[in-house]
Design an enzyme around this catalytic site. Sequence first.
Site, mmCIF file in Angstrom:
data_model
loop_
_atom_site.group_PDB
_atom_site.id
_atom_site.type_symbol
_atom_site.label_atom_id
_atom_site.label_comp_id
_atom_site.label_asym_id
_atom_site.label_seq_id
_atom_site.Cartn_x
_atom_site.Cartn_y
_atom_site.Cartn_z
ATOM 1 N N HIS A 1 -62.352 -10.273 15.838
ATOM 2 C CA HIS A 1 -63.439 -10.382 16.683
ATOM 3 C C HIS A 1 -63.010 -10.578 18.075
ATOM 4 O O HIS A 1 -61.789 -11.230 18.456
ATOM 5 C CB HIS A 1 -64.270 -11.767 16.336
ATOM 6 C CG HIS A 1 -64.800 -11.620 15.198
ATOM 7 N ND1 HIS A 1 -66.042 -11.058 14.937
ATOM 8 C CD2 HIS A 1 -64.558 -12.174 13.772
ATOM 9 C CE1 HIS A 1 -66.402 -11.069 13.535
ATOM 10 N NE2 HIS A 1 -65.609 -11.698 12.898
ATOM 11 N N ARG B 1 -66.534 -18.944 3.013
ATOM 12 C CA ARG B 1 -65.879 -19.689 4.218
ATOM 13 C C ARG B 1 -65.921 -21.163 4.145
ATOM 14 O O ARG B 1 -66.536 -21.640 3.418
ATOM 15 C CB ARG B 1 -67.171 -19.094 5.443
ATOM 16 C CG ARG B 1 -67.315 -17.581 5.638
ATOM 17 C CD ARG B 1 -68.460 -17.708 6.689
ATOM 18 N NE ARG B 1 -68.812 -16.169 6.848
ATOM 19 C CZ ARG B 1 -69.822 -15.962 6.090
ATOM 20 N NH1 ARG B 1 -70.480 -16.274 5.123
ATOM 21 N NH2 ARG B 1 -70.184 -14.463 6.397
#
Length: 587
Positions: free
Chosen positions: A139, A421
Amino acid sequence: MSSLESKVAKILKRYPYDITFEIKDKIVFLYGNVEKYEEWVEIGLRIGKIKGVDGVVNKIKWRGFPEDRFKEKEERRKKLFEKNRGKVIGEYDVIIIGGGIIGTAIARELSRYDIKIALLEKASDIATGASKANNGMIHPGVAPPRNTLKRKLNIRGNAMYDKWAEELGFKFKRVGSLWLITPRTLVRYKKYLPGPLYKVVLKYIFPWVVKFKGMRNGVKGIKILQDKEIFRLEPYVTKDTLAAVYVPSTGIVDPYEVTIALAENAKENGVEIHLRTEVVGFLKEKNAIKGVVTNKGVFLCKYVVNAAGVYADEIAELAGAREYTIHPRKGVELMFHKDTGELIHHCLSELVFPSHPTSKGGGLNPTIHGNVMWGPTAVEVPDKEDTSVKREEIEFVLKRYSTIIPNFPREQMIRYFAGVRAPTFTEDFIIRPAKWVKNFLHVAGIQSPGLASAPAIAEYAIEKLKAMGLELKENPRFNPRRSPIPTTAEMSIEELDKRIMENPKWGNIVCTCELVSEAEIIEAINRGAYTLDAIKRRTRAGMGTCQGSYCTLKIAEILSRELGVPLNDILKEEAKLFNGPVRGEAP
Ligand SMILES: Cc1cc2nc3c(=O)[nH]c(=O)nc-3n(C[C@H](O)[C@H](O)[C@H](O)COP(=O)(O)OP(=O)(O)OC[C@H]3O[C@@H](n4cnc5c(N)ncnc54)[C@H](O)[C@@H]3O)c2cc1C
């Protein structure tokens, strides 16, 4: 009542339950019972948002809380602890718990120094947690909120990937992101923007808002694209697109290739990697850890790094350093055939506001191997091991992202999977020395963008260890380089010919979908792989169109021959491949 206490009390008053709390060194502990799991998450998140809260330990129980499972787990750990607490395996400067991208990155970074390090991983291979089941996206750093550690380490980590890839020999490509702005982007606000104003805002104002946010975060090179420019870069995206924000620094990697490369290089530089080694407790003296107790024995140590992903809170609890609770968040991903790879060249998202509160939005990503991936979702789940994928979840992903390329051939899906996550309720990375245990470093809450931030997380963690007193002298033998396994699929005919002349196993193609030869599989075994999934992650054998239908047995036979174990004992990951008698064997 302190101001922090009154803020916590005010939030808890909104709920019709008897929830009590205590605060110790800015850590809020919550106790009581609620009706639904969703309320457990919501309360934790609300308390976690209060300014000045360093962590939330959410001990509230919801109806259906799996009390028995937790007790069973505790009993099992206690038994293993008692059985192994006297067996000393060795003495180390640093013990790292967890063999995901974070544990291996820290191990490799620490191997620059002349100290004794062991990495402990409970699974049969490294990269079996979140680090194997993610988007593989590096990212750019636009999404994390300002003033977060996530933002700082994401920006720095992204910039460090070129050097990592070059030294460690993994594939990395800066493909860039293209965020599409369409009439759906601000549909919730359309009623306030009458007539043509809506389109003007979408086309000329909103892209600048996004660009400004990125620039303010420190992301460089962001461009706003209009009309033909967009379709020149991505001819198949929805014709509804009014504008796009282009972020060139976004990259893609194969996340387990990176993790494996880090582990191999760390090992080469002296780090001991202990697989199937589960941490079950700690030996302590006063407020310091003296040894890490595992199912194999005790690793005496000076410092401990907790990089245990979704289990970081439980490891911290065992150490007497519980400062947070992980609330697992599942993400489902869909993988498409390489034939679809021609359809996209950038990581594509359609911006929709207000955005999902806990996800960066997801979309369509090219993978480093030429497939296309759709996803992920972001759903709170009570079970840390919940990697199930339901039909509704697949349908949800297909519906949610279908507007990006409306004519995408969805029938080309070859696989779906889910990863979990590891966010805490404060939602930022927690990388700091434990408050109540002297030599224990938390590297927890490493949710997305953990992969993108990994190089910077490792650097930052080592700064913290130094500040905690770890003395670091350079390791003169440190070699930053690691060679990947050569891949038949990428070789020239001349090179392949030459290799076959030297070793005919290069010519024996075992996985025909991904063109993987027997020689590559043997090389993966020589590098430590001993399960089918470990071979798959290192060579891609079984990752193609047939998803292993044709090659699984052949690979199992190679593993059996090379390792000298019966075919029946070959593991897929943790469990045996065959549950019953194998073809031709007596039952
Ligand atoms: C669906 C999804 C998509 C994502 N996409 C991206 C993305 O595109 N880009 C990005 O930057 N990030 C992404 N992420 C986030 C990223 O995957 C994680 O931040 C990262 O993998 C976390 O790595 P880790 O090493 O902390 O955890 P893990 O990889 O989970 O490793 C933790 C390890 O600790 C081990 N362990 C646990 N308990 C014990 C014990 N008692 N003893 C020994 N070992 C133990 C586990 O077995 C595990 O191997 C995504 C995550 C998901 C789930």
